[in-house]
Design an enzyme around this catalytic site. Structure first.
Site, PDB file in Angstrom:
ATOM      1  N   LYS A 227      50.484  35.369  46.321  1.00 59.01           N
ATOM      2  CA  LYS A 227      49.558  36.101  46.862  1.00 59.01           C
ATOM      3  C   LYS A 227      48.129  35.267  47.259  1.00 59.01           C
ATOM      4  CE  LYS A 227      48.529  40.119  44.641  1.00 59.01           C
ATOM      5  NZ  LYS A 227      48.217  40.956  43.672  1.00 59.01           N
TER       6      LYS A 227
ATOM      7  N   ASN B 215      48.000  40.919  49.431  1.00 59.32           N
ATOM      8  CA  ASN B 215      49.264  41.592  48.785  1.00 59.32           C
ATOM      9  C   ASN B 215      50.155  42.417  50.004  1.00 59.32           C
ATOM     10  OD1 ASN B 215      47.672  43.987  49.191  1.00 59.32           O
ATOM     11  ND2 ASN B 215      48.102  44.799  47.144  1.00 59.32           N
TER      12      ASN B 215
ATOM     13  N   GLY C 226      39.610  37.382  37.220  1.00 58.85           N
ATOM     14  CA  GLY C 226      40.790  37.041  38.059  1.00 58.85           C
ATOM     15  C   GLY C 226      40.917  37.621  39.487  1.00 58.85           C
TER      16      GLY C 226
ATOM     17  N   SER D  30      42.438  40.401  40.249  1.00 58.71           N
ATOM     18  CA  SER D  30      42.282  41.779  40.153  1.00 58.71           C
ATOM     19  C   SER D  30      40.778  42.153  39.939  1.00 58.71           C
ATOM     20  CB  SER D  30      43.079  42.340  38.911  1.00 58.71           C
ATOM     21  OG  SER D  30      44.188  42.278  39.193  1.00 58.71           O
TER      22      SER D  30
ATOM     23  N   THR E 101      36.112  32.791  29.357  1.00 61.91           N
ATOM     24  CA  THR E 101      35.801  31.615  29.975  1.00 61.91           C
ATOM     25  C   THR E 101      34.584  31.790  30.791  1.00 61.91           C
ATOM     26  OG1 THR E 101      37.871  30.724  29.905  1.00 61.91           O
ATOM     27  CG2 THR E 101      36.424  29.735  31.163  1.00 61.91           C
TER      28      THR E 101
ATOM     29  N   TYR F 285      49.305  49.162  33.606  1.00 62.53           N
ATOM     30  CA  TYR F 285      50.193  50.656  33.540  1.00 62.53           C
ATOM     31  C   TYR F 285      51.452  50.402  32.916  1.00 62.53           C
ATOM     32  CZ  TYR F 285      52.888  48.294  37.228  1.00 62.53           C
ATOM     33  OH  TYR F 285      54.036  47.240  37.863  1.00 62.53           O
TER      34      TYR F 285
END
Length: 280
Positions: A71, A91, A133, A135, A157, A222
């Site tokens: 990605k 994506n 991240g 997402s 972090t 999910y």
């Protein structure tokens, strides 16, 4: 991996990719809308990605989805739009005037799922996002586009949370993990973008009772369909948005770009994918 060009078809590029539910989703829409087309999975190792993307059209594809681990790399192989550049990952690929373009539909997948699951969620002034991240970047981008005034980002972090905040400007604030309990009472929207709560991962330990009664809780996980976080939130009567809804809504724009029709996320489609998830 060459495919004869018979019907307009898209594919999923990943390594590995066999676990994806994307073919199930897109074949359902093709059948529902009466479109003669296809959607396949293409397992492409990293060393073959550049060649595969460069010859995507000659392989018979009008576009593609991209999943891990490609990605980020695919950005340099295409013409990414503002969303893909901001999120740092793409994506969805499609051709526009002969040029292979790239976008990130996780943004509209997340927002579209919230709109469907919790109408009016965007009346809040503050959101709390767990994780930093790819997402999380998509979530933050979508929240900023929708006009949320202050977005708190927490990651174990701290430097990663700060890097995300630095990228998106002063409406995004990096916070320490020890600030979660203090921020929950102010959050009209709480979003988990981490793997906590996923099958095989530790649960997300959170004092859901600290959230306002009108708060919305979203989880991008999910598997399982109902994470411990969502279970506790629903038991308290809070509105929720789950990861499966985001998965379904993020697929809408790609299908429209490839096949020229905008599909709908329906209860029938959700039931179909839920049944598939439970069977594995």
């Amino acid at each position: 991996m060459t495919r004869a060009a018979k019907l307009p078809a898209a594919c999923l590029i990943g390594w590995p990719a066999a676990h994806s539910r994307s073919p199930l989703i897109h074949h359902h829409w093709l059948h529902e809308l009466g479109i003669a087309g296809g959607y396949t999975i293409e397992a492409v190792p990293p060393e073959e990605l550049a060649d595969f993307v460069a010859h995507l059209h000659s392989r018979g594809f009008i576009g593609a989805n991209v999943t891990i681990p490609h990605k980020e790399r695919v950005l340099e192989l295409t013409e990414p739009d503002a969303r893909a550049r901001a999120v740092g990952a793409a994506n969805t690929l499609w051709y526009e005037n002969g040029i292979l373009r790239a976008t990130n539909t996780d943004v509209e997948g997340f927002i579209g799922n919230l709109d469907a699951s919790a109408p009016g969620w965007d009346r809040t002034d503050e959101a709390l996002v767990l994780g930093s991240g790819g997402s999380a970047r998509a979530v933050v981008f979508g929240l900023l586009e929708r006009g949320i005034g202050r977005i708190h980002v927490i990651n174990r972090t701290a430097s990663r949370a700060q890097a995300l905040a630095d990228q998106f400007g002063d409406r995004v604030v990096a916070e320490g993990w020890d600030r979660v309990d203090a921020l929950l009472p102010r959050a009209g929207l709480f979003v988990n973008t981490t793997s906590l709560g996923m099958h095989g991962q530790p649960p997300l330990m959170l004092e859901v009772d600290l959230l306002p009664q009108q708060a919305v809780v979203a989880d991008i996980v999910y598997v399982p369909l109902q994470t411990p976080l969502l279970g506790v939130a629903r038991a308290r009567g809070l509105r929720t948005a789950d990861g499966l809804g985001m998965l379904l809504h993020q697929a809408v724009r790609g299908f429209e770009l490839w096949f020229g029709r905008r599909p709908q996320v329906t209860p029938e489609l959700r039931a179909l994918v839920e049944a598939d998830l439970r069977s594995r």
